[in-house]
Write a protein that holds these residues in place. Structure first.
Motif, PDB file in Angstrom:
ATOM      1  N   ILE A 160       0.728  -1.252   0.130  1.00 15.25           N
ATOM      2  CA  ILE A 160       0.099  -0.042   0.045  1.00 15.25           C
ATOM      3  C   ILE A 160       0.985   1.300  -0.056  1.00 15.25           C
ATOM      4  O   ILE A 160       0.681   2.180  -0.945  1.00 15.25           O
ATOM      5  N   VAL A 161       1.940   1.323   0.873  1.00 13.67           N
ATOM      6  CA  VAL A 161       2.791   2.467   0.999  1.00 13.67           C
ATOM      7  C   VAL A 161       3.567   2.561  -0.220  1.00 13.67           C
ATOM      8  O   VAL A 161       3.628   3.809  -0.765  1.00 13.67           O
TER       9      VAL A 161
ATOM     10  N   MET B 231       1.991   4.379  -3.104  1.00 15.04           N
ATOM     11  CA  MET B 231       1.601   5.620  -2.813  1.00 15.04           C
ATOM     12  C   MET B 231       2.683   6.671  -2.726  1.00 15.04           C
ATOM     13  O   MET B 231       2.424   7.898  -2.961  1.00 15.04           O
ATOM     14  N   THR B 232       3.809   6.202  -2.578  1.00 16.96           N
ATOM     15  CA  THR B 232       5.279   7.100  -2.277  1.00 16.96           C
ATOM     16  C   THR B 232       5.947   6.968  -3.572  1.00 16.96           C
ATOM     17  O   THR B 232       6.632   7.881  -3.871  1.00 16.96           O
TER      18      THR B 232
ATOM     19  N   LYS C 100       5.423   7.488  -6.508  1.00 15.46           N
ATOM     20  CA  LYS C 100       4.811   8.313  -7.679  1.00 15.46           C
ATOM     21  C   LYS C 100       5.725   9.578  -7.332  1.00 15.46           C
ATOM     22  O   LYS C 100       5.863  10.609  -8.299  1.00 15.46           O
ATOM     23  N   TYR C 101       6.229  10.001  -6.256  1.00 15.65           N
ATOM     24  CA  TYR C 101       7.049  11.195  -5.804  1.00 15.65           C
ATOM     25  C   TYR C 101       8.504  10.960  -6.054  1.00 15.65           C
ATOM     26  O   TYR C 101       9.288  11.698  -6.046  1.00 15.65           O
TER      27      TYR C 101
ATOM     28  N   PHE D 205      -6.557   1.865  -1.949  1.00 10.02           N
ATOM     29  CA  PHE D 205      -5.418   2.823  -1.831  1.00 10.02           C
ATOM     30  C   PHE D 205      -4.714   2.601  -2.968  1.00 10.02           C
ATOM     31  O   PHE D 205      -4.140   3.625  -3.234  1.00 10.02           O
ATOM     32  N   THR D 206      -4.603   1.659  -3.683  1.00 12.87           N
ATOM     33  CA  THR D 206      -3.426   1.610  -4.729  1.00 12.87           C
ATOM     34  C   THR D 206      -4.110   1.270  -5.890  1.00 12.87           C
ATOM     35  O   THR D 206      -3.390   1.048  -7.026  1.00 12.87           O
TER      36      THR D 206
ATOM     37  N   LYS E   3      -5.490   3.134  -8.408  1.00 11.69           N
ATOM     38  CA  LYS E   3      -4.843   4.102  -9.503  1.00 11.69           C
ATOM     39  C   LYS E   3      -3.435   3.606 -10.123  1.00 11.69           C
ATOM     40  O   LYS E   3      -3.274   3.394 -11.388  1.00 11.69           O
ATOM     41  N   ARG E   4      -2.717   3.488  -9.417  1.00 11.32           N
ATOM     42  CA  ARG E   4      -1.118   3.070  -9.639  1.00 11.32           C
ATOM     43  C   ARG E   4      -1.169   1.775 -10.296  1.00 11.32           C
ATOM     44  O   ARG E   4      -0.556   1.351 -11.370  1.00 11.32           O
TER      45      ARG E   4
ATOM     46  N   GLN F  30       3.000  -6.152  -8.008  1.00 13.04           N
ATOM     47  CA  GLN F  30       2.032  -5.460  -6.786  1.00 13.04           C
ATOM     48  C   GLN F  30       0.887  -6.325  -6.844  1.00 13.04           C
ATOM     49  O   GLN F  30       0.182  -6.412  -5.509  1.00 13.04           O
TER      50      GLN F  30
END
Lengths: 241, 191
Positions: A198-199, A202-203, A205-206, B53-54, B56-57, B101
């Motif tokens: 999950i993390v 989310m991270t 992309k930065y 949460f994920t 989209k990616r 993923q």
């Protein structure tokens, strides 16, 4: 089934079963934890080296060239320059042989020597059973880059091979060799993996891909040196390992 | 084997379901069914949250893999070997991302199973179920796996569970690698 190349899956699986069965039988209880740690450190080094190559100008150039070629082809398709003819859909095996198997996929002809997936399946499953590293992440590049097959058929076919060799390896360790399993440890690891899954997206992309790879290379060198020295010298030259 | 403090708290509640009828075999099935059901529900909820949460990616990466896979097939049909190798390599890279993923997200579904097995290991390590007609027997792991599959088949009929699965499958299908759509141009169907 339209994307499963049965002879390829069978060759990978037979090699995989042999590797996944033999490694637990030959090594379980016979190799010390120290040696495992040392070998694991060496493998981490090798993976780090591959990723390091990816971050070098030469590795980056290769990727840029691939992207440029893909872009150029995409443009040519848009302009109607490409041509071809689609035949029967899905995978159709045309001929079976000991050294050559021919099949068509969406009308395009492919062939491969089944000895390669057999040997590849054996070594990948053996590595996976020995150190827990391998499986899908080696089967797929092996089939696309070495056996030169399209990703479309490799994804589904290698999943079958991974599943079979994984089951064989777990079964042999647990039921043939009677290796005890720490389920609580596995559960805790999976919670960590799930949190990371999950993390990470989310991270990430930065952080640009290349910096993520560089970060991994640094970690791989650190863990590689630490584990290799711990395994083969008896102590880690780096703290924390 | 001394029980981990975490399980010392849960143990009285979990073992309750193994003492309902007084018949050892029946109690094992009922208790394990409840345990498997709890593990499955927690797993479903956590994988659902992880996807939320994920997604989209996840969708981006799988779409990228799909795009290059389609292009590689187009390149093959057009007989362009250089373009095929390039697009196949990019498809491989993108597939690697989406594959891992998916793999890591499966951990979100499976982790409660291992916590359940860890508790069973304290309670049922020595238990063996003879398989009729053979000299073999089934340990608590085999028993749990069979009952877990049965619980899954039973639970997936529940409306709430089906709704949750439906949402999850829609996430997966939106981002999964589907059948190749060879472009009309590459098929030779020029307008």
């Amino acid at each position: 089934m339209g994307r499963l190349v049965l002879p390829l899956g069978a060759a990978l699986a037979i090699g995989g079963i042999a590797g996944a069965y033999l490694i637990p039988v030959l090594t379980a209880g016979k190799i010390s934890l120290k040696a495992y740690v040392g070998y694991f450190g060496l493998i981490v080094f090798i993976i780090g080296a591959f990723l390091f190559y990816d971050t070098t100008p030469k590795g980056q150039e290769k990727k840029k060239k691939a992207k440029a070629a893909a872009q150029a082809f995409q443009e040519s398709v848009k302009k109607g320059a490409a041509s071809g003819e689609a035949a029967a859909q899905g995978v159709q095996v045309k001929s079976w042989g000991l050294t050559r198997i021919d099949f068509t996929f969406y009308g395009v002809e492919f062939h491969f020597n089944p000895v390669w997936p057999l040997v590849g399946g054996f070594f990948i499953a053996a590595l996976s059973a020995f150190l827990g590293i391998g499986g899908g992440f080696l089967y797929v590049p092996f089939c696309t880059n070495i056996v030169n097959l399209p990703m479309y058929v490799v994804a589904g076919t290698s999943a079958l091979a991974v599943f079979i060799s994984m089951i064989t390896s777990i079964f042999t360790f647990m039921f043939v060799k009677g290796t005890p399993v720490d389920f609580l440890f596995i559960g805790a690891e999976l919670v960590g993996i799930a949190t990371g899954s999950i993390v990470g997206p989310m991270t990430s992309k930065y952080i640009p891909d290349i910096w993520l790879k560089r970060l991994f290379v640094v970690l791989a060198i650190y863990v590689g040196i630490g584990y290799t020295t711990k395994g083969f010298l008896g102590y880690s030259v780096l703290p924390g390992l | 084997m001394e029980m981990h403090p975490f399980y010392q708290v849960l143990d009285p509640y979990l073992i309750y379901f193994y003492r309902l009828t007084g018949h050892v075999g029946v109690d094992f099935v009922i208790g394990t069914l409840v345990l498997a059901g709890i593990a499955m529900l927690i797993g479903e909820v956590s994988v659902f949250l992880a996807f939320r949460f994920t997604r989209k990616r996840f969708g981006e990466k799988t779409a990228e893999a799909e795009k290059y896979q389609n292009l590689s097939m187009d390149a093959l049909k057009a007989g362009n070997k250089e373009a095929y190798q390039a697009t196949n390599k990019l498809a491989n890279d993108a597939f690697g991302h989406s594959f891992f993923q998916q793999l890591t997200l499966s951990a979100a579904f499976l982790w409660p199973v291992f916590f359940a097995l860890a508790w069973m290991q304290y309670r049922f390590l020595e238990v063996e179920f003879p398989i009729p007609g053979t000299n073999w027997s089934l340990g608590f792991i085999g028993g749990f796996i069979i009952i877990y599959i049965a619980a899954y088949l039973a639970l997936k009929r529940l409306p709430w569970f089906r709704r949750l699965k439906g949402i999850l499958e829609s996430y997966l299908n939106n981002g999964s690698v589907l059948t190749p759509e060879i472009s009309p141009k590459a098929k030779g169907e020029h307008p």
